[in-house]
Design an enzyme around this catalytic site. Sequence first.
Site, PDB file in Angstrom:
ATOM      1  N   HIS A 219      36.036 -44.158 -49.257  1.00 24.16           N
ATOM      2  CA  HIS A 219      37.082 -43.960 -48.255  1.00 24.16           C
ATOM      3  C   HIS A 219      37.130 -45.197 -47.354  1.00 24.16           C
ATOM      4  O   HIS A 219      36.162 -45.941 -47.257  1.00 24.16           O
ATOM      5  CB  HIS A 219      36.786 -42.709 -47.423  1.00 24.16           C
ATOM      6  CG  HIS A 219      37.113 -41.430 -48.141  1.00 24.16           C
ATOM      7  ND1 HIS A 219      37.347 -40.243 -47.500  1.00 24.16           N
ATOM      8  CD2 HIS A 219      37.261 -41.170 -49.462  1.00 24.16           C
ATOM      9  CE1 HIS A 219      37.613 -39.298 -48.382  1.00 24.16           C
ATOM     10  NE2 HIS A 219      37.557 -39.827 -49.577  1.00 24.16           N
TER      11      HIS A 219
ATOM     12  N   GLU B 284      36.946 -45.621 -44.176  1.00 25.54           N
ATOM     13  CA  GLU B 284      35.920 -45.734 -43.135  1.00 25.54           C
ATOM     14  C   GLU B 284      34.571 -46.151 -43.730  1.00 25.54           C
ATOM     15  O   GLU B 284      33.840 -46.952 -43.150  1.00 25.54           O
ATOM     16  CB  GLU B 284      35.749 -44.399 -42.397  1.00 25.54           C
ATOM     17  CG  GLU B 284      36.988 -43.942 -41.616  1.00 25.54           C
ATOM     18  CD  GLU B 284      37.899 -43.037 -42.433  1.00 25.54           C
ATOM     19  OE1 GLU B 284      37.982 -43.218 -43.672  1.00 25.54           O
ATOM     20  OE2 GLU B 284      38.533 -42.156 -41.832  1.00 25.54           O
TER      21      GLU B 284
ATOM     22  N   CYS C 184      37.559 -37.707 -42.461  1.00 25.40           N
ATOM     23  CA  CYS C 184      37.158 -36.469 -43.130  1.00 25.40           C
ATOM     24  C   CYS C 184      35.687 -36.195 -42.799  1.00 25.40           C
ATOM     25  O   CYS C 184      35.021 -37.032 -42.195  1.00 25.40           O
ATOM     26  CB  CYS C 184      37.362 -36.612 -44.651  1.00 25.40           C
ATOM     27  SG  CYS C 184      36.065 -37.547 -45.490  1.00 25.40           S
TER      28      CYS C 184
ATOM     29  N   CYS D 298      33.343 -39.002 -43.748  1.00 33.34           N
ATOM     30  CA  CYS D 298      33.453 -40.197 -42.915  1.00 33.34           C
ATOM     31  C   CYS D 298      32.972 -39.919 -41.495  1.00 33.34           C
ATOM     32  O   CYS D 298      32.352 -40.777 -40.867  1.00 33.34           O
ATOM     33  CB  CYS D 298      34.884 -40.707 -42.946  1.00 33.34           C
ATOM     34  SG  CYS D 298      35.338 -41.270 -44.609  1.00 33.34           S
TER      35      CYS D 298
END
Lengths: 159, 159
Positions: B56, B58, B86, B89
């Site tokens: 992801h 991040e 999420c 993250c």
Amino acid sequence: MITEKDISFLQQAVDLAIDGLKHGKGGPFGCIIVKNEKIIGKGSNSVISNTDPTAHAEIVAIRDACKHLGTYQLDGCVLYSSCEPCPMCLGAIYWARPERVCYAATRFTAADAGFDDEFIYKEIDLNQDKRKIPFEFYHEERFLAPFLLWKQQDEKKLY
Amino acid sequence: MITEKDISFLQQAVDLAIDGLKHGKGGPFGCIIVKNEKIIGKGSNSVISNTDPTAHAEIVAIRDACKHLGTYQLDGCVLYSSCEPCPMCLGAIYWARPERVCYAATRFTAADAGFDDEFIYKEIDLNQDKRKIPFEFYHEERFLAPFLLWKQQDEKKLY
């Protein structure tokens, strides 16, 4: 239902935790990922040796398994962890979608050893301005551009 | 308090989301990490291009920033994300410990675009046997060995 084979795989995850610790990789955590009773990914916590706060055992093992399978999905796999996954690793597991997860110690044992797993679980449910690390939402219409572009794409690869 | 500078950095995270999408890296998400008003890490969601479900925006940005700083802690940093982190993250952010987080769209906008962020937030609070991916705890005394070894170590590097 935990089987004898599950217990044997859990022991192997625990062995990886010990091995990683002895080699100065990071905290006392290990993980293996199994498909059709064969280990296809493994990892020890490597936060210290990789200077990477995301290098928890589960994340390392998931990345290893995905590399091995050439996919970003762990269909039909079982993830064995020496300890209950933290929120980061739980999230990673949900994105990778193995069939099930087995673990051999709890977040409370991890907390007793000085780790933040349980603390982070508690923070998730707090209002964002009450969190130890403040999360701030700021929105303008133009910030929706990535989603609009995504929706316009004909072939979306969901993951 | 969101400042003009924050808004400018949020725009840059959004630009990374668009850029990543246009290059087929993954979903419509971008992230930058700033220290002393200088960008020290950045990432676009790269789940597809890296075949890595943990890639992801991040996570990519945190790993990039840590590589840049040579540390696994983001003291004094601000993380700007094009969308609410999420649970994976969020967990990664708590382990990396930046000063604050700013984001430009919510988990509900992500859900509307087909992503599981909000679904995973809901799963966390369910009993483990009620989760879509079942989590099973099995314990034997010998599985505590990594923690016992950890506690015996003189110099523990916490992270």
